[in-house]
Design an enzyme around this catalytic site. Structure first.
Site, PDB file in Angstrom:
ATOM      1  N   ARG A 151       0.839  -1.186   0.000  1.00 46.71           N
ATOM      2  CA  ARG A 151       0.000   0.000   0.000  1.00 46.71           C
ATOM      3  C   ARG A 151       0.883   1.249   0.000  1.00 46.71           C
ATOM      4  O   ARG A 151       2.008   1.222   0.467  1.00 46.71           O
ATOM      5  CB  ARG A 151      -0.907   0.024   1.230  1.00 46.71           C
ATOM      6  CG  ARG A 151      -1.831  -1.182   1.366  1.00 46.71           C
ATOM      7  CD  ARG A 151      -2.588  -1.149   2.681  1.00 46.71           C
ATOM      8  NE  ARG A 151      -3.499  -2.285   2.811  1.00 46.71           N
ATOM      9  CZ  ARG A 151      -3.175  -3.452   3.381  1.00 46.71           C
ATOM     10  NH1 ARG A 151      -1.958  -3.623   3.877  1.00 46.71           N
ATOM     11  NH2 ARG A 151      -4.057  -4.427   3.473  1.00 46.71           N
ATOM     12  N   LYS A 175      -1.976  -2.850   7.945  1.00 46.88           N
ATOM     13  CA  LYS A 175      -3.090  -2.387   8.772  1.00 46.88           C
ATOM     14  C   LYS A 175      -2.998  -3.007  10.163  1.00 46.88           C
ATOM     15  O   LYS A 175      -2.710  -4.190  10.294  1.00 46.88           O
ATOM     16  CB  LYS A 175      -4.424  -2.748   8.115  1.00 46.88           C
ATOM     17  CG  LYS A 175      -4.691  -1.941   6.846  1.00 46.88           C
ATOM     18  CD  LYS A 175      -6.065  -2.233   6.286  1.00 46.88           C
ATOM     19  CE  LYS A 175      -6.340  -1.358   5.075  1.00 46.88           C
ATOM     20  NZ  LYS A 175      -7.679  -1.601   4.505  1.00 46.88           N
ATOM     21  N   HIS A 245      -3.610   3.028  -5.811  1.00 39.71           N
ATOM     22  CA  HIS A 245      -4.248   1.784  -5.380  1.00 39.71           C
ATOM     23  C   HIS A 245      -4.466   0.858  -6.578  1.00 39.71           C
ATOM     24  O   HIS A 245      -4.445  -0.370  -6.435  1.00 39.71           O
ATOM     25  CB  HIS A 245      -5.562   2.058  -4.664  1.00 39.71           C
ATOM     26  CG  HIS A 245      -6.000   0.920  -3.789  1.00 39.71           C
ATOM     27  ND1 HIS A 245      -5.313   0.544  -2.653  1.00 39.71           N
ATOM     28  CD2 HIS A 245      -7.027   0.042  -3.900  1.00 39.71           C
ATOM     29  CE1 HIS A 245      -5.899  -0.501  -2.091  1.00 39.71           C
ATOM     30  NE2 HIS A 245      -6.943  -0.834  -2.834  1.00 39.71           N
TER      31      HIS A 245
END
Length: 301
Positions: A151, A175, A245
């Site tokens: 990411r 995350k 993305h």
């Protein structure tokens, strides 16, 4: 208790105790502040105990209608509010969960946008021929994203201690600060050494950020976004079509299309850092869509 005070407590909780990433904390705070602003704009009470399910539904309706928020954003806001109320009930700030009967709206699933292999090669050729002052940095960043699937938030947060050129690995914190180890493509190794040579000695100290902006400070996601858009434009690719993305989608899609004999879906899940295999399965749908187009274009009748 006032909603604003509860939001402050919740943000402190996810930041300190849950150790959520800075990006997640900012997103949660933004969503909750939006809900608070909605209540104020519509002359509703901002007492935590006064909030109703109907008000939440009207907030969602407002976001979908007037604010024209995308389905992904709406579902994120609902998840945020559910986490918030769950915390408030556990801390006894709230006795009635106004999010209990709220469900995420069902939207048509869109296949992820991605670059074709030819698009990606065109982008690579362009950045390789770029002779601007920061071209080597830009080449490393874009090729890292395209060959690891990380990411953009993970890329800008990289420090030199996360990269092991001897072992050809890169350690990424995703995350929830979850760690995963990614292999570096062999083609990236000489490029990283070359980039390292352009930096001053103190800039390659283990705890220093890998990627710096033109002022010599850590690059942020917004800056990376602008660099990518300019790179697309220079390569003759439409900047409005692709985002960072989409480069992650490109990695996953091409990995299955071009290298499916060497990769299983579970491996791709681990490379992408997906919590659930369901999130990774969308790329098998992309592959099927390509097969369908191939069959449909087979003009034998």
């Amino acid at each position: 208790m006032q909603l604003k005070a509860a939001i402050d407590e919740f943000i402190l909780y996810i930041q300190i105790e849950k150790n959520y990433s800075t990006h997640t904390v900012i997103s949660y705070e933004y969503d909750l502040d939006q809900f608070l602003a909605f209540l104020c704009d519509h002359d509703c009470s901002t007492g935590l105990a006064d909030i109703t399910t109907t008000q939440v539904r009207r907030f969602i309706q407002n976001q979908l209608g007037k604010q024209k928020q995308k389905p992904r954003s709406i579902n994120r806001k609902i998840s945020c509010l559910k986490s918030f109320t769950k915390y408030c009930i556990r801390e006894k700030f709230l006795s009635n969960n106004f999010m209990d009967s709220i469900e995420k709206p069902k939207f048509d699933d869109n296949l992820p946008v991605y670059m074709t292999l030819d698009d990606l090669k065109q982008l690579f050729r362009s950045i390789e021929n770029d002779d601007s002052s920061l071209s080597i940095r830009n080449e490393v960043m874009i090729k890292l994203l395209a060959t690891t699937g990380m990411r953009r938030s993970e890329l800008v947060a990289l420090t030199w201690e996360q990269i092991n050129l001897s072992n050809q690995t890169i350690r990424v914190f995703g995350k929830g600060k979850k760690e995963r180890l990614l292999p570096l493509h062999a083609a990236l190794i000489p490029l990283l050494y070359e980039y390292k040579e352009t930096l001053r000695e103190f800039q390659i100290y283990p705890t220093e950020p890998v990627f710096l902006n033109k002022n010599g400070v850590s690059l942020n996601p917004r800056g990376l976004h602008l660099i990518f858009k300019k790179a697309l434009e220079k390569a003759g690719l439409p900047p409005s079509r692709f985002s960072l993305h989409h480069l992650r989608h490109t990695f996953a899609t091409l990995m299955l299309q071009e290298n499916k004999e060497n990769i299983e879906l579970r491996t791709l899940q681990e490379l992408l850092g997906h919590e659930s295999i369901t999130a990774t399965e969308v790329y098998t749908h992309v592959e099927f869509e390509q097969k369908k187009k191939a069959i449909d274009s087979f003009n034998i009748f």
